[in-house]
Write an enzyme that holds these catalytic residues in place. Structure first.
Site, PDB file in Angstrom:
ATOM      1  N   THR A   1     -30.904  28.017  -2.301  1.00  0.00           N
ATOM      2  CA  THR A   1     -29.582  27.103  -2.094  1.00  0.00           C
ATOM      3  C   THR A   1     -28.275  28.060  -2.643  1.00  0.00           C
ATOM      4  O   THR A   1     -26.936  28.022  -2.174  1.00  0.00           O
ATOM      5  CB  THR A   1     -29.819  26.111  -3.646  1.00  0.00           C
ATOM      6  OG1 THR A   1     -30.744  24.780  -3.449  1.00  0.00           O
ATOM      7  CG2 THR A   1     -28.220  25.386  -4.061  1.00  0.00           C
TER       8      THR A   1
ATOM      9  N   GLN B   1     -30.224  20.692   0.948  1.00  0.00           N
ATOM     10  CA  GLN B   1     -28.982  21.464  -0.112  1.00  0.00           C
ATOM     11  C   GLN B   1     -28.126  22.582   0.783  1.00  0.00           C
ATOM     12  O   GLN B   1     -29.142  23.769   1.368  1.00  0.00           O
ATOM     13  CB  GLN B   1     -29.274  21.859  -1.236  1.00  0.00           C
ATOM     14  CG  GLN B   1     -30.227  21.856  -2.214  1.00  0.00           C
ATOM     15  CD  GLN B   1     -31.789  21.135  -2.009  1.00  0.00           C
ATOM     16  OE1 GLN B   1     -31.733  21.230  -0.622  1.00  0.00           O
ATOM     17  NE2 GLN B   1     -32.716  21.163  -3.183  1.00  0.00           N
TER      18      GLN B   1
ATOM     19  N   GLN C   1     -24.914  17.221   0.882  1.00  0.00           N
ATOM     20  CA  GLN C   1     -25.733  17.739  -0.188  1.00  0.00           C
ATOM     21  C   GLN C   1     -25.402  19.130  -0.791  1.00  0.00           C
ATOM     22  O   GLN C   1     -25.695  20.117   0.002  1.00  0.00           O
ATOM     23  CB  GLN C   1     -27.023  17.320   0.482  1.00  0.00           C
ATOM     24  CG  GLN C   1     -27.490  17.888  -0.935  1.00  0.00           C
ATOM     25  CD  GLN C   1     -29.187  17.315  -1.336  1.00  0.00           C
ATOM     26  OE1 GLN C   1     -29.525  17.479  -0.421  1.00  0.00           O
ATOM     27  NE2 GLN C   1     -30.197  18.110  -2.453  1.00  0.00           N
TER      28      GLN C   1
ATOM     29  N   ASP D   1     -24.945  14.598  -4.657  1.00  0.00           N
ATOM     30  CA  ASP D   1     -25.108  16.011  -5.522  1.00  0.00           C
ATOM     31  C   ASP D   1     -23.532  17.343  -4.927  1.00  0.00           C
ATOM     32  O   ASP D   1     -23.785  17.623  -5.172  1.00  0.00           O
ATOM     33  CB  ASP D   1     -25.958  16.788  -6.597  1.00  0.00           C
ATOM     34  CG  ASP D   1     -26.884  15.501  -6.681  1.00  0.00           C
ATOM     35  OD1 ASP D   1     -26.565  14.980  -7.250  1.00  0.00           O
ATOM     36  OD2 ASP D   1     -28.144  16.123  -6.750  1.00  0.00           O
TER      37      ASP D   1
ATOM     38  N   ARG E   1     -24.885  12.026 -12.095  1.00  0.00           N
ATOM     39  CA  ARG E   1     -25.852  11.823 -12.834  1.00  0.00           C
ATOM     40  C   ARG E   1     -27.381  13.574 -13.044  1.00  0.00           C
ATOM     41  O   ARG E   1     -25.995  14.529 -12.834  1.00  0.00           O
ATOM     42  CB  ARG E   1     -27.308  11.712 -11.628  1.00  0.00           C
ATOM     43  CG  ARG E   1     -27.510  12.857 -10.560  1.00  0.00           C
ATOM     44  CD  ARG E   1     -28.466  12.106  -9.589  1.00  0.00           C
ATOM     45  NE  ARG E   1     -29.102  13.293  -7.896  1.00  0.00           N
ATOM     46  CZ  ARG E   1     -29.897  12.807  -7.836  1.00  0.00           C
ATOM     47  NH1 ARG E   1     -30.774  12.195  -8.063  1.00  0.00           N
ATOM     48  NH2 ARG E   1     -30.595  14.393  -6.697  1.00  0.00           N
TER      49      ARG E   1
ATOM     50  N   TRP F   1     -27.957  16.440 -13.749  1.00  0.00           N
ATOM     51  CA  TRP F   1     -29.229  17.295 -13.174  1.00  0.00           C
ATOM     52  C   TRP F   1     -29.772  18.101 -14.349  1.00  0.00           C
ATOM     53  O   TRP F   1     -31.405  18.535 -14.186  1.00  0.00           O
ATOM     54  CB  TRP F   1     -28.395  18.410 -12.757  1.00  0.00           C
ATOM     55  CG  TRP F   1     -28.718  19.755 -11.591  1.00  0.00           C
ATOM     56  CD1 TRP F   1     -29.928  19.632 -11.320  1.00  0.00           C
ATOM     57  CD2 TRP F   1     -28.700  20.454 -11.652  1.00  0.00           C
ATOM     58  NE1 TRP F   1     -30.956  20.425 -10.726  1.00  0.00           N
ATOM     59  CE2 TRP F   1     -29.936  21.192 -11.036  1.00  0.00           C
ATOM     60  CE3 TRP F   1     -27.353  21.671 -11.671  1.00  0.00           C
ATOM     61  CZ2 TRP F   1     -28.846  22.581 -10.611  1.00  0.00           C
ATOM     62  CZ3 TRP F   1     -27.055  22.255 -11.281  1.00  0.00           C
ATOM     63  CH2 TRP F   1     -27.895  23.206 -10.862  1.00  0.00           C
TER      64      TRP F   1
END
Length: 558
Positions: free
Chosen positions: A325, A355, A377, A399, A463, A465
Site C-alpha cells: 500500500t 488498495q 480504495q 477508506d 471506521r 482503523w
C-alpha cells in the site's frame, strides 16, 4: 530448502538490539513521568539507567529520545544489510515490505535527531514556544506511525518474519511510544483525549514570517514569463518568494526544461530553507504517466499545474499487483513544506485491485490547493506529520481518506464512487495508535456526497482503523447517501469503540441528522469548545506556517 542460518542471525540481532531489560531502582520522579505513557513498566526500566543528581521530566524526555536514536539507527542499518545480503531468503512481497521498513527506519532516525535538536535548543533558550512543541510532537508521533506502517506492511505481505520479529518490533514500537509520552508530558502539551479536549492555544503574535514586510525578501517575478504563470503570481499575492523555476511539458515543447515531473523534482535543489523561497515546478496541461517521489531532501517545492483534469499525474500500482500500500502511490511526498496547486493525482488501478493510492503524503507543513485526488480504495494516504488541503476534490470507495497525520481538509468535496459488489464505502479510516499522538482527520466546511456513478451502496463517515482512531466532521454538508448510523465498526469487530474519538459539529444536509448515530463511548456530537480543538489554529497550528504559502485558510470555526 534454503539455508535459514542468516535469517536466524538477523532475528538474533533484532532480539539483542531491542532487549531493554536492565536492573534499576524506583524513583518517585520517574513514576510520575511514566504515568503519561502507555507502557509505564517499560518506561521505568528505561529511566532506571538515567543518571542525574537532579532529574526532571524534561531530562527524562530527552534521555528517552536519545535511547530511541540508538535503537533506530541500529535497526535501520540491520534491515539494510539484511536486504543487501540475503534477498533470496524471503518472497518478493516480503522484500518489498522490508524495503518499506528500511525507508521508514531511515526517516525515523532523521525525525528523532530533529526532535533531539529541538529539545536541546529549548534547554539552551530556557523557554518553550508553540512552534517548537508542535514540531516535536509531530516528529515523535510520526516515529510511532513509521514503526506501525512497517509492521502492517509485513503483516499484509503474509510474511512469517512479522511473527518471528513480533517481540523486537513490539519493543521498538513501545520504546517510541514511551518517548512520545515522556516528551509530551514534559512539554506540558499532553492532550486530554478521553474527552477530546486538547486545550486551546493562547492568542498572541503569529510566528510565521511575513515575506511582504521584509524588504530583503521581496518576492521575485520569475513566474511572469507566461500568462498562466503570471496569473498564479497574482493569485498568490506576490507574497511568496521564489528562488527558481523549471517548466515541464509532456510533449517536449520548445522553451520547456523537462518532459516529466520526476525529472524536474530530481533537478530541484536539496535541503533548502524556507527563507530561501520556493523552487517552482510548472507542469503544463498534459497526461503525465509516471510514479513520482519527492524525496526528503527536496524541501520547499511548489508544483503548479493548469488545473484539475488538465494537469494530470497518473499511475496504476496496487496491492493486487504486488505493491505494498505504501509503494502503490502515484505521487509520494516526503520533503517538508511541499505545496501543490491545480493538479490532479490519479490512480487508475480500479476497485478490483483493492488498495491503490493516488497520493501518499509524509511531508510536514505540506499543503494542497485546488487539487484532485482520484482513486477507489485508499485514495488519499495522509500518512504522517502536519498537512492541509483546501478547495480540493477527493474520489474513492473504501477508506479513501486514511492515514495517521494531523490532517485538515477544508472547503473540499469528498465523493463516494461505486465500489465492488457487497462493499461498503467509508470516507475516512484514521490510524492513530497512541493517545499521545497529535494526529487525526478533520473535515471542516466540506461537502460529503455521491459521485455520479454511485449506486445504492451503504456509505459511512469513518471506521476505526486503529484503536485510538480520531476523525471529526464539522460545519460540512453531508448528503443523504450516509447511513443513519454514521460510523462503521472495523470488519464487524467492536475493539477500540471506547478509545476512538469520532465527532460531529454543526453539519447539515440529508445525512447530517445525528439522532440515529452509533452509541459508541468514543462518539459524540461535539460542542463549540470541543470543535475548536480541530481547527487550523489549534489542531495543526496552521497560522504559524500556512502564511508562508499565501493560500487561503480559515483559522477557526465559521
Amino acid at each position: 530448502m534454503q539455508n535459514s542460518t542468516p535469517f536466524f542471525l538477523f532475528l538474533l540481532l533484532f532480539l539483542l538490539i531491542f532487549s531493554t531489560a536492565q536492573p534499576g531502582i524506583s524513583d518517585p520522579s520517574p513514576s510520575t513521568a511514566c504515568k503519561s505513557t502507555l507502557y509505564p513498566k517499560l518506561c521505568h526500566t528505561i529511566l532506571s539507567s538515567f543518571r542525574r543528581s537532579l532529574p526532571d521530566s524534561a531530562a527524562y524526555g530527552e534521555f528517552s529520545v536519545n535511547q530511541c536514536i540508538n535503537h533506530a539507527t541500529t535497526l535501520s542499518a540491520t534491515i539494510t544489510r539484511f536486504l543487501r545480503r540475503h534477498p533470496m531468503l524471503v518472497s518478493a512481497r516480503e522484500v518489498s515490505a522490508l524495503d518499506d521498513c528500511a525507508h521508514l527506519a531511515e526517516l525515523t532516525v532523521d525525525y528523532l535527531r530533529l526532535a533531539a535538536a529541538e529539545l536541546r535548543a529549548t534547554d539552551n533558550r530556557r523557554s518553550t514556544t508553540d512552534v517548537m512543541v508542535g514540531r516535536v510532537e509531530a516528529l515523535l508521533s510520526a516515529v510511532v506511525t513509521n514503526q506501525q506502517t512497517c509492521h502492517d506492511g509485513l503483516a499484509d505481505a503474509g510474511s512469517k518474519i512479522v511473527d518471528a520479529l513480533h517481540v523486537p518490533l513490539s519493543n521498538a514500537s513501545q520504546l517510541y511510544s514511551v518517548s512520545l509520552g515522556l516528551v509530551s508530558h514534559s512539554l506540558g502539551r499532553r492532550r486530554k483525549v478521553a474527552a477530546g479536549e486538547m486545550g486551546h492555544r493562547p492568542r498572541g503574535m503569529l510566528e510565521a514570517f511575513d515575506w511582504t514586510r521584509n524588504p530583503s525578501f521581496v518576492a521575485t517575478k520569475v513566474l511572469e514569463s507566461s500568462e498562466r504563470e503570471g496569473r498564479m503570481v497574482e493569485e498568490l499575492g506576490m507574497g511568496v518568494k521564489v528562488r527558481g523555476m523549471v517548466r515541464v511539458s509532456r510533449d517536449g515543447e520548445l522553451g520547456f526544461n523537462f518532459t516529466s515531473i520526476g525529472e524536474a523534482i530530481a533537478h530541484a535543489p536539496n535541503k533548502t530553507k524556507i527563507k530561501d523561497g520556493y523552487f517552482v515546478i510548472y507542469a503544463k496541461e498534459g497526461y503525465y504517466e509516471e510514479n513520482v517521489v519527492v524525496g526528503k531532501h527536496k524541501r520547499n517545492i511548489m508544483l503548479i499545474g493548469d488545473g484539475i483534469n488538465r494537469t494530470i499525474i497518473v499511475g496504476n500500482r496496487s496491492v493486487a499487483d504486488g505493491w505494498t500500500t505504501y509503494k502503490s502511490a502515484t505521487f509520494a511526498v516526503h520533503g517538508e513544506r511541499f505545496l501543490a496547486i491545480d493538479v490532479t493525482f490519479r490512480n487508475t488501478a480500479g476497485p478490483a485491485k483493492h488498495q491503490a493510492v493516488a497520493l501518499r503524503n509524509n511531508a510536514d507543513l505540506s499543503a494542497f490547493y485546488r487539487c484532485s485526488f482520484e482513486g477507489y480504495q485508499d485514495t488519499l494516504y495522509t500518512h504522517s506529520l502536519r498537512q492541509f488541503y483546501r478547495d480540493c476534490d477527493v474520489y474513492g470507495t473504501v477508506d479513501f481518506v486514511f492515514g495517521n497525520a494531523a490532517a485538515i481538509l477544508q472547503n473540499c468535496n469528498l465523493y463516494a464512487r461505486r465500489p465492488l459488489p457487497n462493499q461498503k464505502n467509508v470516507f475516512t479510516a484514521q490510524g492513530r495508535t497512541d493517545p499521545n499522538q497529535n494526529t487525526g482527520i478533520s473535515i471542516h466546511n466540506c461537502t460529503v456526497q455521491a459521485a455520479e456513478e454511485l449506486n445504492s451502496t451503504s456509505n459511512f463517515l469513518g471506521r476505526p482503523w486503529k484503536v485510538y482512531s480520531r476523525s471529526v466532521f464539522m460545519q460540512s454538508y453531508i448528503g443523504d447517501l450516509i447511513d443513519p448510523a454514521g460510523w462503521l465498526e472495523w470488519d464487524g469487530t467492536t475493539g477500540g469503540l471506547d478509545t476512538v474519538y469520532y465527532g460531529e459539529f454543526e453539519n447539515y444536509g440529508g445525512g447530517a441528522n445525528t439522532s440515529m448515530r452509533v452509541q459508541w463511548p468514543g462518539y459524540s456530537v461535539m460542542n463549540a469548545s470541543q470543535a475548536l480543538n480541530f481547527t487550523v489554529y489549534n489542531f495543526t497550528m496552521g497560522d504559524t506556517w500556512l502564511n508562508y504559502t499565501n493560500i487561503p485558510f480559515s483559522q477557526g470555526l465559521l
